[in-house]
Design a protein around this motif. Structure first.
Motif, PDB file in Angstrom:
ATOM      1  N   ALA A 202       7.818  10.309  45.891  1.00 28.05           N
ATOM      2  CA  ALA A 202       7.667  10.217  47.282  1.00 28.05           C
ATOM      3  C   ALA A 202       8.059   8.935  48.146  1.00 28.05           C
ATOM      4  O   ALA A 202       8.234   7.724  47.229  1.00 28.05           O
ATOM      5  CB  ALA A 202       6.047  10.146  47.220  1.00 28.05           C
ATOM      6  N   GLY A 203       8.126   8.965  49.368  1.00 31.87           N
ATOM      7  CA  GLY A 203       8.695   8.488  50.288  1.00 31.87           C
ATOM      8  C   GLY A 203      10.091   8.609  49.940  1.00 31.87           C
ATOM      9  O   GLY A 203      10.804   8.265  49.010  1.00 31.87           O
ATOM     10  N   ASN A 204      10.945   7.220  50.793  1.00 31.11           N
ATOM     11  CA  ASN A 204      12.629   7.041  51.331  1.00 31.11           C
ATOM     12  C   ASN A 204      12.748   5.862  50.292  1.00 31.11           C
ATOM     13  O   ASN A 204      13.479   5.585  50.054  1.00 31.11           O
ATOM     14  CB  ASN A 204      12.302   6.288  52.672  1.00 31.11           C
ATOM     15  N   GLU A 205      11.942   5.293  49.820  1.00 31.39           N
ATOM     16  CA  GLU A 205      11.970   3.977  48.413  1.00 31.39           C
ATOM     17  C   GLU A 205      11.501   4.195  47.320  1.00 31.39           C
ATOM     18  O   GLU A 205      11.761   3.329  46.066  1.00 31.39           O
ATOM     19  CB  GLU A 205      10.809   2.422  49.000  1.00 31.39           C
ATOM     20  N   ASP A 206      11.799   5.212  47.273  1.00 31.07           N
ATOM     21  CA  ASP A 206      11.750   5.709  45.619  1.00 31.07           C
ATOM     22  C   ASP A 206      12.796   5.364  45.078  1.00 31.07           C
ATOM     23  O   ASP A 206      13.536   6.037  45.461  1.00 31.07           O
ATOM     24  CB  ASP A 206      11.583   7.059  45.929  1.00 31.07           C
ATOM     25  N   PHE A 207      12.724   4.771  43.646  1.00 31.72           N
ATOM     26  CA  PHE A 207      14.363   4.684  43.285  1.00 31.72           C
ATOM     27  C   PHE A 207      14.882   5.800  42.830  1.00 31.72           C
ATOM     28  O   PHE A 207      15.871   5.982  41.387  1.00 31.72           O
ATOM     29  CB  PHE A 207      13.792   3.769  41.971  1.00 31.72           C
ATOM     30  N   GLY A 208      14.140   6.572  42.218  1.00 30.01           N
ATOM     31  CA  GLY A 208      14.302   8.064  41.619  1.00 30.01           C
ATOM     32  C   GLY A 208      15.837   8.594  42.559  1.00 30.01           C
ATOM     33  O   GLY A 208      16.620   9.096  41.625  1.00 30.01           O
ATOM     34  N   LYS A 209      16.015   8.571  43.664  1.00 31.54           N
ATOM     35  CA  LYS A 209      17.317   8.493  44.689  1.00 31.54           C
ATOM     36  C   LYS A 209      18.378   8.591  43.948  1.00 31.54           C
ATOM     37  O   LYS A 209      19.732   8.919  43.603  1.00 31.54           O
ATOM     38  CB  LYS A 209      16.927   8.397  45.914  1.00 31.54           C
ATOM     39  N   GLU A 210      18.397   7.089  43.359  1.00 26.94           N
ATOM     40  CA  GLU A 210      19.446   6.520  43.021  1.00 26.94           C
ATOM     41  C   GLU A 210      20.115   6.338  41.229  1.00 26.94           C
ATOM     42  O   GLU A 210      20.767   6.393  41.793  1.00 26.94           O
ATOM     43  CB  GLU A 210      19.249   4.850  43.022  1.00 26.94           C
ATOM     44  N   ALA A 211      18.593   6.873  40.791  1.00 27.46           N
ATOM     45  CA  ALA A 211      18.885   7.202  39.980  1.00 27.46           C
ATOM     46  C   ALA A 211      20.358   9.142  39.969  1.00 27.46           C
ATOM     47  O   ALA A 211      20.842   9.241  38.973  1.00 27.46           O
ATOM     48  CB  ALA A 211      17.601   8.152  38.977  1.00 27.46           C
ATOM     49  N   ILE A 212      19.673  10.161  40.333  1.00 26.93           N
ATOM     50  CA  ILE A 212      20.613  10.781  41.220  1.00 26.93           C
ATOM     51  C   ILE A 212      21.608  11.089  41.376  1.00 26.93           C
ATOM     52  O   ILE A 212      22.500  11.424  40.933  1.00 26.93           O
ATOM     53  CB  ILE A 212      19.415  12.034  42.029  1.00 26.93           C
ATOM     54  N   ALA A 213      21.867   9.898  42.136  1.00 32.28           N
ATOM     55  CA  ALA A 213      23.385   9.238  42.290  1.00 32.28           C
ATOM     56  C   ALA A 213      24.226   9.001  41.602  1.00 32.28           C
ATOM     57  O   ALA A 213      25.640   8.894  41.892  1.00 32.28           O
ATOM     58  CB  ALA A 213      23.019   8.487  43.824  1.00 32.28           C
ATOM     59  N   THR A 214      23.487   7.702  40.948  1.00 33.44           N
ATOM     60  CA  THR A 214      24.571   7.806  39.036  1.00 33.44           C
ATOM     61  C   THR A 214      24.712   9.056  38.981  1.00 33.44           C
ATOM     62  O   THR A 214      25.650   8.852  38.219  1.00 33.44           O
ATOM     63  CB  THR A 214      22.860   6.522  39.082  1.00 33.44           C
ATOM     64  N   LEU A 215      23.595   9.197  38.030  1.00 36.15           N
ATOM     65  CA  LEU A 215      23.899  10.757  37.421  1.00 36.15           C
ATOM     66  C   LEU A 215      24.983  11.955  37.734  1.00 36.15           C
ATOM     67  O   LEU A 215      26.282  12.078  37.053  1.00 36.15           O
ATOM     68  CB  LEU A 215      22.333  11.369  37.347  1.00 36.15           C
ATOM     69  N   VAL A 216      24.892  11.546  39.477  1.00 35.99           N
ATOM     70  CA  VAL A 216      26.032  12.861  39.904  1.00 35.99           C
ATOM     71  C   VAL A 216      27.552  12.405  39.837  1.00 35.99           C
ATOM     72  O   VAL A 216      28.783  12.681  39.475  1.00 35.99           O
ATOM     73  CB  VAL A 216      26.196  12.991  40.992  1.00 35.99           C
ATOM     74  N   LYS A 217      27.067  10.653  40.029  1.00 36.60           N
ATOM     75  CA  LYS A 217      28.391  10.063  40.358  1.00 36.60           C
ATOM     76  C   LYS A 217      29.550   9.932  38.843  1.00 36.60           C
ATOM     77  O   LYS A 217      30.653  10.502  38.013  1.00 36.60           O
ATOM     78  CB  LYS A 217      28.680   9.062  40.211  1.00 36.60           C
ATOM     79  N   ARG A 218      28.725   9.585  37.818  1.00 35.06           N
ATOM     80  CA  ARG A 218      29.062   9.897  36.568  1.00 35.06           C
ATOM     81  C   ARG A 218      29.200  11.630  35.876  1.00 35.06           C
ATOM     82  O   ARG A 218      30.301  11.111  34.799  1.00 35.06           O
ATOM     83  CB  ARG A 218      27.992   9.572  34.981  1.00 35.06           C
ATOM     84  N   MET A 219      29.273  12.250  35.830  1.00 32.55           N
ATOM     85  CA  MET A 219      29.054  13.727  35.799  1.00 32.55           C
ATOM     86  C   MET A 219      30.482  13.672  36.262  1.00 32.55           C
ATOM     87  O   MET A 219      31.147  14.662  35.105  1.00 32.55           O
ATOM     88  CB  MET A 219      27.792  14.723  36.330  1.00 32.55           C
ATOM     89  N   GLU A 220      30.507  13.111  37.663  1.00 37.80           N
ATOM     90  CA  GLU A 220      32.156  13.919  37.846  1.00 37.80           C
ATOM     91  C   GLU A 220      32.937  12.295  37.024  1.00 37.80           C
ATOM     92  O   GLU A 220      34.408  13.236  36.718  1.00 37.80           O
ATOM     93  CB  GLU A 220      31.919  13.386  39.299  1.00 37.80           C
ATOM     94  N   ASP A 221      32.561  11.068  36.803  1.00 35.90           N
ATOM     95  CA  ASP A 221      33.476  10.098  36.139  1.00 35.90           C
ATOM     96  C   ASP A 221      34.191  11.038  35.008  1.00 35.90           C
ATOM     97  O   ASP A 221      35.130  10.210  34.109  1.00 35.90           O
ATOM     98  CB  ASP A 221      33.151   8.805  36.555  1.00 35.90           C
ATOM     99  N   ASN A 222      32.597  10.938  34.502  1.00 36.71           N
ATOM    100  CA  ASN A 222      33.578  11.557  33.011  1.00 36.71           C
ATOM    101  C   ASN A 222      33.322  13.269  32.524  1.00 36.71           C
ATOM    102  O   ASN A 222      31.992  13.837  31.304  1.00 36.71           O
ATOM    103  CB  ASN A 222      32.051  10.937  31.798  1.00 36.71           C
TER     104      ASN A 222
END
Length: 616
Positions: free
Chosen positions: A467-487
């Motif tokens: 919940a909320g705009n400052e939740d760090f879960g979105k950063e985890a999702i963005a990192t995961l999506v990028k690594r799925m592409e890179d690796n």
């Protein structure tokens, strides 16, 4: 009549200017005898003067409000002890107490109490800063209880083991679980008070007693009236209404201290109920550090207000040692988990076929394996092959075998040459999302690195969207999506969770939606399948079940399936029932002197009945 333009410089000048204009227009109209000129100037001048006066008064009120809402100075004192500093810094970073803006610094008691003649003999011994400081620390503990109560799997796990589920009507929902946690929190607050050397009594002649009144007020969560002014009124007034309110808070304190409906204990382990319930439900990684920090901050706040002595110093040192022990235990467990992952054998199709039930899952995994094999043959023949996404979404309720099947899929991918190692790395939100800015990407990348050439299994993946705009879960999702592409040639990701929540989670993020198109649903087990799982456990550990016991078991599972809720534990519930059954057998046989091998192996109907009735 006194006319005041207030202290606002701009509005004051405009007000006086137009007042002069108004007087001038009057004189001019009288001298010239031209009353139309007077009215033409008088009416707009009068309106402007009124507006200026109103604006000036509003500015005065705004300035006054701003002045009374000063920031509260943090109450944590610095220390040379590095662990204590670490706890305090972690707490301040985790919790931003930006909602305690009700500070009332009105020190004029005549304004506050002047209209009342019934005053007590109590002196106010808690300042506004101190009141807001203790209020903030208790609110953060309540906020932590709210956070824990939202964990549906934890609620179900504890409900299945509750000593008396009859006291809970219907599903053990978030609100009921929160009420339970709040009662446990009240016990922990009383424990802190006792070990700081104070009586757990609202004694208004002492600062610690007045502080306890502020604590109980905050636990009631009536934040509209829980401000410093109402707190002072409770202490200072002695009319019937206020005295009744004081009595009410004392009654609530007695309830918190003496209630016996909710309790958890583990002798010699830890006296804090919140800590025990977190450890008991195996949620240390998620909540234990936050809980230790919040309890430490509460104790530190009380000490800062009441004064430090040898007793309080010893207690704080004990809290620091407990936090240090937690960190050491966590490191040991992490090392153990890493060793366990490396030592686990890879799953095979034979393992999948031997699993009870899951017919649709077996069919879909078999079709996936065949599809990959045929594609590989086409490649070997020099033919073009369409791209395949190996990532999967497993949906279903707890205890339906999602983790086990994920391990089997990892082994199949290795067998087919998709992955080099084929190991499984399990994680959840707590393993990916950090508590501080800038650390989530580092934490997520570390977990992904450990899963390279294998499968990363993320349980309750939908919880990454907080919940909320400052939740760090979105950063985890963005990192995961990028690594799925890179690796993409070295990493397979399997997301798991409840069906509806997972569907919404995937659809909410285009990056996930484009990479996950293979959904495999895990149905709940039938009553017959639950019975087969129980019997397989008996066989695995050299137990046998009498016919009467098997009949009692079948009837029980039929009732479970007929009345199950969304959070029914499936195979997890069966495992718990099996453990309670063999415990019941042990209790029964312990009363006997000589037991032959048959008796040691046999589970009878009474053991099953006792296990069903035993609601831990």
């Amino acid at each position: 009549m006194v006319l005041s333009f207030g202290n606002s410089e701009g509005c004051g000048c405009w007000g006086w200017g137009f007042l002069v204009l108004l007087i001038g227009s009057f004189i001019g109209g009288v001298q010239d005898g031209d009353w139309s000129t007077f009215l033409l100037l008088f009416i707009p001048s009068f309106i402007i003067v009124v507006v200026a006066l109103t604006q000036a008064n509003n500015n005065d009120e705004s300035a006054s409000a701003t002045k009374s809402d000063d920031d509260i100075t943090p109450l944590i004192k610095s220390s040379d002890n590095s662990i204590q500093n670490s706890i305090s810094e972690n707490y301040d970073t985790e919790y931003d107490n930006d909602d305690d803006d009700d500070l009332d610094n009105d020190d004029d008691e005549d304004d506050l109490f002047g209209d009342r003649i019934d005053h007590t003999d109590y002196e106010i011994q808690v300042t506004a800063d101190e009141f807001n400081g203790i209020k903030a620390s208790v609110k953060e503990l309540l906020k932590l209880c709210h956070l824990i109560s939202a964990n549906r799997e934890m609620r179900q796990y504890l409900f299945e083991r509750a000593n008396d589920k009859n006291t809970i009507e219907g599903e053990y929902d978030m609100d009921k679980f929160y009420d339970t946690l709040k009662l446990l929190l009240a016990k922990d607050i009383a424990y802190v008070y006792e070990h700081l050397g104070f009586d757990v009594e609202i004694n208004l002649f002492e600062p610690e007693g007045q502080l306890l009144l502020a604590i109980v007020k905050t636990l009631q969560e009536d934040y509209e009236t829980n401000n410093y002014k109402s707190f002072r009124e409770l202490i200072k007034y002695d009319d019937g209404l206020t005295a009744a309110m004081r009595d009410n808070y004392e009654d609530m304190l007695d309830i918190y201290k003496n209630q016996t409906d909710v309790k958890i204990s583990a002798k010699g382990f830890d006296e804090f109920s919140l800590v025990l319930i977190i450890v008991y439900s195996r949620q240390e990684k998620r909540y234990l550090k936050k809980t230790r920090n919040a309890l430490f901050h509460f104790a530190r706040t009380v000490i800062d207000i009441t004064g430090e002595n040898e007793t309080s110093k010893a207690f704080l040192k004990d809290l620091i040692e407990r936090a240090k022990d937690d960190e050491e235990d966590s490191e040991k467990q992490d090392n153990k988990d890493e060793t366990d992952v490396k030592a686990e054998p890879l799953g095979t199709m034979e393992d999948l076929q031997e699993m009870i039930g899951l017919n649709q899952v077996k069919k879909e995994i078999t079709e996936l394996k065949n599809f990959i094999e045929v594609n590989r043959r086409r490649e070997e023949a020099g033919m073009k092959t369409p791209p395949i996404s190996y990532h999967c979404v497993f949906t279903g309720n707890p205890g339906t075998g999602k983790t086990t099947v994920a391990r089997i899929v990892a082994g199949i991918y290795k067998e087919l040459g998709i992955l080099q190692k084929g190991h499984l790395v399990e994680t959840d939100r707590s393993g990916l999302v950090a508590e501080y800015v800038g650390q989530t990407a580092v934490k997520t990348n570390k977990v992904i690195d450990s899963a390279l050439d294998g499968v990363l299994f993320i349980d309750e993946a939908y919880s990454l969207v907080g919940a909320g705009n400052e939740d760090f879960g979105k950063e985890a999702i963005a990192t995961l999506v990028k690594r799925m592409e890179d690796n993409r040639d070295r990493l397979v990701v399997i997301l798991a969770g409840y069906e509806d929540e997972m569907q919404q989670f995937i659809e909410s993020n285009p990056g996930l939606r484009s990479r996950f198109n293979r959904y495999i649903h895990f149905e709940d087990y039938t009553a017959e399948e639950l019975e087969q799982i129980f019997l397989s456990m008996l066989q695995r550990y050299d137990y046998i079940l009498q016919d009467e016991g098997e009949q009692a078991l079948r009837r029980h599972f039929e009732q479970c399936v007929a009345n199950k809720g969304k959070d029914f534990g499936n195979a997890r519930y069966v495992r718990n029932l099996f453990e309670r059954s063999i415990k019941a057998q042990s209790v029964r046989l312990a009363a006997q002197t000589d037991n032959d091998k048959t008796q040691l192996a046999t589970i009878i109907a009474d053991d099953i009945t006792s296990a069903i009735a035993d609601k831990p």
